[in-house]
Design an enzyme around this catalytic site. Sequence first.
Site, PDB file in Angstrom:
ATOM      1  N   LEU A  68    -107.154  18.503 -12.049  1.00 25.31           N
ATOM      2  CA  LEU A  68    -107.419  18.753 -10.632  1.00 25.31           C
ATOM      3  C   LEU A  68    -108.906  18.965 -10.362  1.00 25.31           C
ATOM      4  O   LEU A  68    -109.337  18.978  -9.232  1.00 25.31           O
ATOM      5  CB  LEU A  68    -106.619  19.972 -10.170  1.00 25.31           C
ATOM      6  CG  LEU A  68    -105.097  19.816 -10.284  1.00 25.31           C
ATOM      7  CD1 LEU A  68    -104.401  21.130 -10.010  1.00 25.31           C
ATOM      8  CD2 LEU A  68    -104.602  18.741  -9.335  1.00 25.31           C
ATOM      9  N   ARG A  69    -109.669  19.190 -11.415  1.00 24.52           N
ATOM     10  CA  ARG A  69    -111.141  19.315 -11.352  1.00 24.52           C
ATOM     11  C   ARG A  69    -111.637  20.619 -10.749  1.00 24.52           C
ATOM     12  O   ARG A  69    -112.842  20.771 -10.572  1.00 24.52           O
ATOM     13  CB  ARG A  69    -111.748  18.129 -10.615  1.00 24.52           C
ATOM     14  CG  ARG A  69    -111.621  16.801 -11.371  1.00 24.52           C
ATOM     15  CD  ARG A  69    -111.988  16.955 -12.820  1.00 24.52           C
ATOM     16  NE  ARG A  69    -112.408  15.704 -13.435  1.00 24.52           N
ATOM     17  CZ  ARG A  69    -112.773  15.598 -14.706  1.00 24.52           C
ATOM     18  NH1 ARG A  69    -112.751  16.667 -15.486  1.00 24.52           N
ATOM     19  NH2 ARG A  69    -113.132  14.457 -15.217  1.00 24.52           N
ATOM     20  N   ASP A 309    -101.881  10.912 -16.430  1.00 24.30           N
ATOM     21  CA  ASP A 309    -103.167  11.230 -17.052  1.00 24.30           C
ATOM     22  C   ASP A 309    -104.284  11.153 -16.006  1.00 24.30           C
ATOM     23  O   ASP A 309    -105.366  10.627 -16.259  1.00 24.30           O
ATOM     24  CB  ASP A 309    -103.469  10.290 -18.224  1.00 24.30           C
ATOM     25  CG  ASP A 309    -104.603  10.807 -19.090  1.00 24.30           C
ATOM     26  OD1 ASP A 309    -104.962  11.992 -18.954  1.00 24.30           O
ATOM     27  OD2 ASP A 309    -105.136  10.028 -19.902  1.00 24.30           O
TER      28      ASP A 309
END
Length: 438
Positions: A68-69, A309
């Site tokens: 999700l960063r 991924d």
Amino acid sequence: MNILIQNGRVIDPASGFDHTADVAVADGHIVAIAKAGEKLPANFKAEQTIDAKGCIVAPGLVDLQVRLREPGYEHEGMLASELTAAVAGGVTSLVCPPDTDPVLDEPGLIEMLKFRAEKLHRARVFPLGALTRGLKGEVLTEMSDLTDAGCVGFSQAEVPLENTQVLQRALQYAATFGYTVWLRPQEMHLGKGVAASGPLATRLGLGGVPVAAETIALHTIFALMRSTKARVHLCRISSAEGVELVRAAKKEGLAVTADVSINSLHLSDHDIGYFDSRARVTPVLRQQRDREALRAALADGTLDALVSDHTPIDNDGKALPFAEAESGATGLELLLSLSLKWAQDSKVSVLRALDVLTAQPAKVLGKVQGQSNSLGQLHVGGVADIVVFDPTVEWHVTPDALHSQGKHTPFAFDMTGMSLPARVKATLVAGRVAYQAA
């Protein structure tokens, strides 16, 4: 809100249900699934109706590998953008690894991530806690505290454990308390290349990652599982030899599950082309024989789940020579379509294609704290996580078509020319419409 999903082909892989039916939703749960000729409860009054004629109605997808960063990499993806991408792709539950900045090794970080995700009212987020502090491979984290904070398992993300004794202790501790350890099998030193070892990598002058990098790690993990009795989920198996080892481990009775990424399922090392950084992914794309083995293993159940991924990367991360480019690709909005394409190509049933996206990954998660046990399935009384999609639509992947902040994917139409089946019409999370196509 009471919602009626009308006249769709309702498919629930967990029970084998496959009929044209109406699905009634109230107070976040499914209150009725009525086949043709059956009546809905007399007291049910729909406030919103979704016309699903010609569409498939299935459990919301469960994606076991999504970056999700946040926190730390907001320039590549924000919670809001990536969770919007999730529901646009029909994903209602996702698992994120702990390799954020800071690393998810403290309960407060887990609680903050879950709180922020819940405030957005989109997909459910299930974090993995770091197996070792800072992912440095030295000191185990406080697994009990992290579990209380909401972690569903423990992982080293992409950082292999060099010290086998630390891994043994981690598995012993996890086994004692019933935790699952998620590992991507990769021997630390052999896994430093950027492409699959072979003629193509040699011709292009790229550092290779041999299959042995995966198989050596698998042998180590299985040996430690035998002595500790731990439960392990293997992330993104990439080789034919790896598949055979997983098959043998399951036959032996080890408590192991495994997944494969959409990249390895559909692409091979030839899709690198002439150093196209969009195909710079982890694990590396291997040869065609590996791809075929992975496809067969997903069909026969050796591999349990298919994952996106998903890794959003910004332009600066990809606008570099292949070996220096950041590894990863966006995938959340492609997961459903690529599963159905695999089913079409491999003559696999739609039921199985949805099974590897719903019931099987939900089994890997097991009982999740604070949730009912109905993730990944449709049944009366269960949570209303539902996707409605049109399987007849064909579409081309273009950056403009993606909700994710990351626009880079090896499936972009200008690279592979791959037409994909199916578009999501609506996604419900806990009985609330989280996405509806315009």
